[in-house]
Motif scaffolding. Structure first.
Motif, short mmCIF file in Angstrom:
data_model
loop_
_atom_site.label_atom_id
_atom_site.label_comp_id
_atom_site.label_asym_id
_atom_site.label_seq_id
_atom_site.Cartn_x
_atom_site.Cartn_y
_atom_site.Cartn_z
N LYS A 1 11.00 -4.12 -6.16
CA LYS A 1 9.77 -4.43 -5.44
C LYS A 1 9.69 -3.62 -4.14
N GLN A 2 10.81 -3.53 -3.43
CA GLN A 2 10.83 -2.77 -2.18
C GLN A 2 10.58 -1.29 -2.45
N GLN A 3 11.12 -0.78 -3.54
CA GLN A 3 10.88 0.62 -3.91
C GLN A 3 9.39 0.84 -4.20
N ALA A 4 8.76 -0.09 -4.91
CA ALA A 4 7.34 0.03 -5.22
C ALA A 4 6.51 0.00 -3.94
N ILE A 5 6.91 -0.82 -2.98
CA ILE A 5 6.19 -0.89 -1.69
C ILE A 5 6.34 0.43 -0.94
N GLU A 6 7.52 1.01 -0.96
CA GLU A 6 7.73 2.30 -0.28
C GLU A 6 6.88 3.39 -0.92
N ILE A 7 6.80 3.38 -2.23
CA ILE A 7 5.96 4.36 -2.93
C ILE A 7 4.50 4.14 -2.56
N ALA A 8 4.08 2.88 -2.53
CA ALA A 8 2.70 2.56 -2.15
C ALA A 8 2.40 3.07 -0.74
N LYS A 9 3.31 2.88 0.18
CA LYS A 9 3.12 3.37 1.56
C LYS A 9 2.92 4.88 1.57
N ASN A 10 3.69 5.58 0.75
CA ASN A 10 3.58 7.04 0.71
C ASN A 10 2.27 7.52 0.09
N LEU A 11 1.62 6.66 -0.68
CA LEU A 11 0.37 7.04 -1.34
C LEU A 11 -0.87 6.68 -0.54
N LEU A 12 -0.69 5.93 0.54
CA LEU A 12 -1.85 5.45 1.31
C LEU A 12 -2.75 6.58 1.81
N ASP A 13 -2.18 7.73 2.13
CA ASP A 13 -2.98 8.84 2.66
C ASP A 13 -3.73 9.61 1.58
N VAL A 14 -3.38 9.40 0.32
CA VAL A 14 -3.98 10.23 -0.72
C VAL A 14 -4.75 9.47 -1.80
N LEU A 15 -4.53 8.15 -1.92
CA LEU A 15 -5.20 7.38 -2.97
C LEU A 15 -5.86 6.13 -2.41
N ASP A 16 -6.82 5.59 -3.16
CA ASP A 16 -7.48 4.35 -2.76
C ASP A 16 -6.57 3.16 -3.14
N ASP A 17 -6.86 2.00 -2.56
CA ASP A 17 -6.02 0.82 -2.73
C ASP A 17 -5.87 0.39 -4.19
N GLU A 18 -6.96 0.42 -4.95
CA GLU A 18 -6.92 -0.01 -6.34
C GLU A 18 -6.02 0.89 -7.18
N THR A 19 -6.10 2.18 -6.95
CA THR A 19 -5.27 3.13 -7.70
C THR A 19 -3.80 2.94 -7.34
N ILE A 20 -3.53 2.75 -6.06
CA ILE A 20 -2.14 2.52 -5.63
C ILE A 20 -1.59 1.25 -6.27
N ALA A 21 -2.37 0.19 -6.25
CA ALA A 21 -1.93 -1.07 -6.85
C ALA A 21 -1.65 -0.90 -8.34
N SER A 22 -2.53 -0.20 -9.01
CA SER A 22 -2.37 0.02 -10.44
C SER A 22 -1.15 0.89 -10.75
N ALA A 23 -0.94 1.91 -9.95
CA ALA A 23 0.16 2.85 -10.19
C ALA A 23 1.53 2.27 -9.84
N THR A 24 1.59 1.41 -8.85
CA THR A 24 2.88 0.92 -8.37
C THR A 24 3.22 -0.50 -8.84
N GLY A 25 2.19 -1.25 -9.23
CA GLY A 25 2.42 -2.65 -9.58
C GLY A 25 2.42 -3.57 -8.38
N VAL A 26 2.16 -3.02 -7.20
CA VAL A 26 2.07 -3.82 -5.98
C VAL A 26 0.71 -4.51 -5.98
N ASP A 27 0.67 -5.77 -5.62
CA ASP A 27 -0.56 -6.54 -5.58
C ASP A 27 -1.59 -5.87 -4.67
N ILE A 28 -2.83 -5.86 -5.08
CA ILE A 28 -3.90 -5.20 -4.32
C ILE A 28 -3.98 -5.71 -2.88
N GLU A 29 -3.82 -7.00 -2.69
CA GLU A 29 -3.87 -7.56 -1.33
C GLU A 29 -2.71 -7.04 -0.47
N GLU A 30 -1.57 -6.86 -1.09
CA GLU A 30 -0.42 -6.32 -0.35
C GLU A 30 -0.66 -4.86 0.02
#
Length: 83
Positions: free
Chosen positions: A43-72
């Motif tokens: 889960k922590q690894q998925a969150i770190e990946i999501a953080k790295n994608l914040l500058d290049v992707l929208d929230d929905e795509t990040i959530a879908s790609a990483t499995g991190v909840d959209i609200e998170e």
């Protein structure tokens, strides 16, 4: 077969039974702890990946790609904007 198992248990001392049960409990607890730790690490690894994608992707795509909840993901974005 059941008879043999029953005789084996009857021959065991209380100390042997307790030791065996302790070992079984310890092994089960260790296994559960290891699995929980692995789950948290993933889960922590998925969150770190999501953080790295914040500058290049929208929230929905990040959530879908990483499995991190959209609200998170949204919370991560808000925290990075403040920081």
């Amino acid at each position: 077969m059941k008879q043999d198992k029953r005789l084996e248990v009857e021959k065991m001392t209380l100390e042997e039974i307790l030791k065996k049960e302790f070992e079984r409990g310890f092994e089960e607890g260790f296994k559960q702890g290891f699995e929980e730790g692995l789950k948290q690490a993933r889960k922590q690894q998925a969150i770190e990946i999501a953080k790295n994608l914040l500058d290049v992707l929208d929230d929905e795509t990040i959530a879908s790609a990483t499995g991190v909840d959209i609200e998170e993901v949204r919370q991560l974005r808000l925290l990075t904007m403040k920081g």
